[in-house]
Design a protein around this motif. Structure first.
Motif, PDB file in Angstrom:
ATOM      1  N   PHE A   1     -12.677  -4.597  99.161  1.00  0.00           N
ATOM      2  CA  PHE A   1     -13.228  -3.581 100.056  1.00  0.00           C
ATOM      3  C   PHE A   1     -12.113  -2.830 100.777  1.00  0.00           C
ATOM      4  O   PHE A   1     -12.210  -1.623 101.010  1.00  0.00           O
ATOM      5  CB  PHE A   1     -14.161  -4.226 101.080  1.00  0.00           C
ATOM      6  N   SER A   2     -11.062  -3.523 101.168  1.00  0.00           N
ATOM      7  CA  SER A   2      -9.952  -2.870 101.864  1.00  0.00           C
ATOM      8  C   SER A   2      -9.199  -1.927 100.938  1.00  0.00           C
ATOM      9  O   SER A   2      -8.669  -0.900 101.370  1.00  0.00           O
ATOM     10  CB  SER A   2      -8.998  -3.929 102.437  1.00  0.00           C
ATOM     11  N   ILE A   3      -9.150  -2.274  99.671  1.00  0.00           N
ATOM     12  CA  ILE A   3      -8.545  -1.376  98.678  1.00  0.00           C
ATOM     13  C   ILE A   3      -9.388  -0.109  98.554  1.00  0.00           C
ATOM     14  O   ILE A   3      -8.861   1.012  98.531  1.00  0.00           O
ATOM     15  CB  ILE A   3      -8.412  -2.102  97.328  1.00  0.00           C
ATOM     16  N   LEU A   4     -10.704  -0.289  98.493  1.00  0.00           N
ATOM     17  CA  LEU A   4     -11.596   0.878  98.431  1.00  0.00           C
ATOM     18  C   LEU A   4     -11.435   1.755  99.660  1.00  0.00           C
ATOM     19  O   LEU A   4     -11.447   2.991  99.566  1.00  0.00           O
ATOM     20  CB  LEU A   4     -13.047   0.416  98.309  1.00  0.00           C
ATOM     21  N   ALA A   5     -11.307   1.137 100.839  1.00  0.00           N
ATOM     22  CA  ALA A   5     -11.195   1.901 102.087  1.00  0.00           C
ATOM     23  C   ALA A   5      -9.961   2.791 102.100  1.00  0.00           C
ATOM     24  O   ALA A   5      -9.937   3.814 102.797  1.00  0.00           O
ATOM     25  CB  ALA A   5     -11.165   0.948 103.283  1.00  0.00           C
ATOM     26  N   ALA A   6      -8.936   2.411 101.350  1.00  0.00           N
ATOM     27  CA  ALA A   6      -7.718   3.223 101.276  1.00  0.00           C
ATOM     28  C   ALA A   6      -7.833   4.349 100.259  1.00  0.00           C
ATOM     29  O   ALA A   6      -6.881   5.111 100.066  1.00  0.00           O
ATOM     30  CB  ALA A   6      -6.527   2.328 100.921  1.00  0.00           C
TER      31      ALA A   6
ATOM     32  N   GLU B   1      -6.964  -4.018 105.749  1.00  0.00           N
ATOM     33  CA  GLU B   1      -6.854  -2.568 105.572  1.00  0.00           C
ATOM     34  C   GLU B   1      -5.487  -2.063 106.011  1.00  0.00           C
ATOM     35  O   GLU B   1      -4.892  -1.194 105.362  1.00  0.00           O
ATOM     36  CB  GLU B   1      -7.963  -1.871 106.362  1.00  0.00           C
ATOM     37  N   ALA B   2      -4.978  -2.588 107.131  1.00  0.00           N
ATOM     38  CA  ALA B   2      -3.669  -2.143 107.610  1.00  0.00           C
ATOM     39  C   ALA B   2      -2.573  -2.504 106.627  1.00  0.00           C
ATOM     40  O   ALA B   2      -1.633  -1.726 106.408  1.00  0.00           O
ATOM     41  CB  ALA B   2      -3.381  -2.773 108.973  1.00  0.00           C
ATOM     42  N   ALA B   3      -2.669  -3.691 106.026  1.00  0.00           N
ATOM     43  CA  ALA B   3      -1.657  -4.101 105.053  1.00  0.00           C
ATOM     44  C   ALA B   3      -1.650  -3.166 103.849  1.00  0.00           C
ATOM     45  O   ALA B   3      -0.580  -2.771 103.361  1.00  0.00           O
ATOM     46  CB  ALA B   3      -1.904  -5.544 104.618  1.00  0.00           C
ATOM     47  N   ILE B   4      -2.838  -2.792 103.368  1.00  0.00           N
ATOM     48  CA  ILE B   4      -2.906  -1.844 102.252  1.00  0.00           C
ATOM     49  C   ILE B   4      -2.373  -0.485 102.696  1.00  0.00           C
ATOM     50  O   ILE B   4      -1.583   0.168 101.980  1.00  0.00           O
ATOM     51  CB  ILE B   4      -4.353  -1.712 101.743  1.00  0.00           C
TER      52      ILE B   4
ATOM     53  N   ALA C   1       3.955  -6.944 102.442  1.00  0.00           N
ATOM     54  CA  ALA C   1       3.078  -6.991 103.609  1.00  0.00           C
ATOM     55  C   ALA C   1       2.186  -8.209 103.483  1.00  0.00           C
ATOM     56  O   ALA C   1       2.034  -8.780 102.390  1.00  0.00           O
ATOM     57  CB  ALA C   1       2.228  -5.719 103.704  1.00  0.00           C
ATOM     58  N   SER C   2       1.606  -8.622 104.603  1.00  0.00           N
ATOM     59  CA  SER C   2       0.646  -9.729 104.569  1.00  0.00           C
ATOM     60  C   SER C   2      -0.407  -9.506 105.636  1.00  0.00           C
ATOM     61  O   SER C   2      -0.201  -8.736 106.582  1.00  0.00           O
ATOM     62  CB  SER C   2       1.339 -11.078 104.765  1.00  0.00           C
ATOM     63  N   CYS C   3      -1.545 -10.175 105.482  1.00  0.00           N
ATOM     64  CA  CYS C   3      -2.641 -10.034 106.442  1.00  0.00           C
ATOM     65  C   CYS C   3      -3.201 -11.413 106.764  1.00  0.00           C
ATOM     66  O   CYS C   3      -3.231 -12.309 105.918  1.00  0.00           O
ATOM     67  CB  CYS C   3      -3.724  -9.096 105.916  1.00  0.00           C
ATOM     68  N   TRP C   4      -3.676 -11.546 108.015  1.00  0.00           N
ATOM     69  CA  TRP C   4      -4.084 -12.833 108.550  1.00  0.00           C
ATOM     70  C   TRP C   4      -5.343 -12.655 109.394  1.00  0.00           C
ATOM     71  O   TRP C   4      -5.603 -11.566 109.907  1.00  0.00           O
ATOM     72  CB  TRP C   4      -2.977 -13.405 109.432  1.00  0.00           C
TER      73      TRP C   4
END
Length: 393
Positions: free
Chosen positions: A99-104, A73-76, A185-188
């Motif tokens: 889901f993280s895209i939807l959250a944004a 979510e932070a990356a998006i 950006a990237s997420c881990w």
């Protein structure tokens, strides 16, 4: 080969946790006036974790959070997108990606994947672009790297922002460069099954100070507690009585206890990845001994080094056991029918989530089985797991 030599969580992790407990500071803090009489965020373990990750990956801006999903979510959020913007993501991915895209407040658009590697490439991403597309997420699934050079060239030509999801690929490199250092950006993830773990946890990386600030504000309840010499990004019209939540944000902070375990695990990553490489060799040898010509493995990107999370095996179509087509999840079936996201954002008519949308993805999962490659497995456990994975073939 040598069975797993040391405890997954041993003396190093225990000493790190003990030190945090002795300090009396279990949260990382936000500076003076934010809920603790004893705050020393300048020496917080979470700070040291971020510094160590930045050094390991060769990146500038890192922020640790409480889960891999929070990192997604932070990356998006770091991209500065607006509600209704479209973000492309692979049809085969952990569901946390769309889901993280939807959250944004954005709309996920699924790109098809190669049916053997299950990876997107520049062509499949570009085929999904519309006038509303602003970004794309690339998932290095199983730890196998997507072709980032051609993807970034396409992104530069089309103006897309690129997020790399590296949750399954800590240690994977392309031409000697770590995945996660190519995109905007990237997420881990530090979840239990990943290359290093603190149970849950994760971090996001941004290439820009502005993107880093956006991601921190989103993850830190809108509090501008920045590091890496990043300042600014504060509105001028803050009321004097306000505490300083300058925009909306979630509380996705990592705890000092999580950070202590993660930084201890990070110091062992080479040990863990060597063990994973041993397990891959064991799988390959086992497949060769079986002599089953119907079993294959996907080709990997040339000049890449793969640190596998799981090892994919291609089987005859229809005999696969992997269920990974995100748009076939019930939430997307409902969205397809109602034409709005769970947050009420309208879905354009040309965006679909029905069966057949991405035929490469649906074929791919039907011919894929994957065996866990976790450094905590013994040789015997790996063989038993592989036998179960290949049962009936």
């Amino acid at each position: 080969m040598v069975d797993v030599p040391d405890p997954l969580f041993g003396p190093l992790e225990m000493a790190a946790v003990s030190q945090v407990l002795s300090s009396g500071q279990l949260w990382r803090g936000n500076g003076a006036g934010w809920g603790s009489e004893r705050e020393w965020s300048d020496v917080a373990v979470a700070d040291r974790l971020e510094d160590a990750v930045a050094d390991k990956l060769g990146v500038h801006y890192v922020h640790a959070v409480n889960s891999g999903t929070s990192a997604n979510e932070a990356a998006i959020a770091s991209l500065g997108l607006a509600p209704g913007d479209e973000v492309i993501c692979p049809a085969v991915s952990p569901v946390f990606v769309p889901f993280s895209i939807l959250a944004a407040g954005c709309v996920p658009v699924f790109a098809d994947v190669d049916p053997e590697s299950l990876l997107v490439d520049a062509n499949t991403i570009e085929a999904a672009i519309s006038g509303g597309t602003r970004a794309a997420v690339v998932v290095h699934i199983w730890g196998m790297p997507a072709p980032m050079s051609s993807i970034m060239a396409m992104a530069e030509r089309t103006g897309l922002k690129i997020v790399e999801d590296c949750a399954q690929g800590f240690g994977t490199k392309i031409s000697g460069k770590p995945v996660g250092s190519f995109g905007d950006a990237s997420c881990w993830s530090f979840q239990q099954s990943k290359h290093i773990s603190c149970g849950e946890g994760g971090f996001f990386v941004s290439k820009s100070a502005e993107g880093y600030a956006r991601g921190v504000l989103y993850s830190n309840a809108g509090i501008p507690n920045f590091r890496f010499n990043v300042d600014g990004f504060r509105p001028d019209n803050v009321a004097p009585e306000a505490r300083g939540h300058v925009q909306f944000g979630h509380n996705h902070r990592i705890s000092e206890l999580q950070a202590a375990v993660a930084i201890a695990q990070l110091s062992r990553i080479e040990e863990f990845n060597r063990r994973r490489a041993e397990l891959v060799k064991l799988v390959v040898a086992h497949l060769e001994q079986r002599g089953n010509t119907t079993l294959r493995v996907p080709a990997v990107l040339p000049d890449s080094k793969v640190s596998y999370w799981r090892y994919p095996i291609l089987v005859p179509a229809g005999r696969g056991t992997f269920k990974g087509v995100s748009y076939l999840e019930p939430v997307f079936t409902q969205m397809h029918k109602e034409r709005v996201t769970p947050f009420g954002v309208p879905i354009p008519e040309y965006v679909g989530y029905g069966r057949g949308e991405c035929p490469g993805a649906e074929l791919g999962v039907s011919q894929t089985r994957a065996v866990p490659i976790h450094h905590g497995l013994t040789d015997r456990e790996l063989r038993d797991t592989l036998d179960l994975c290949l049962e009936g073939l």
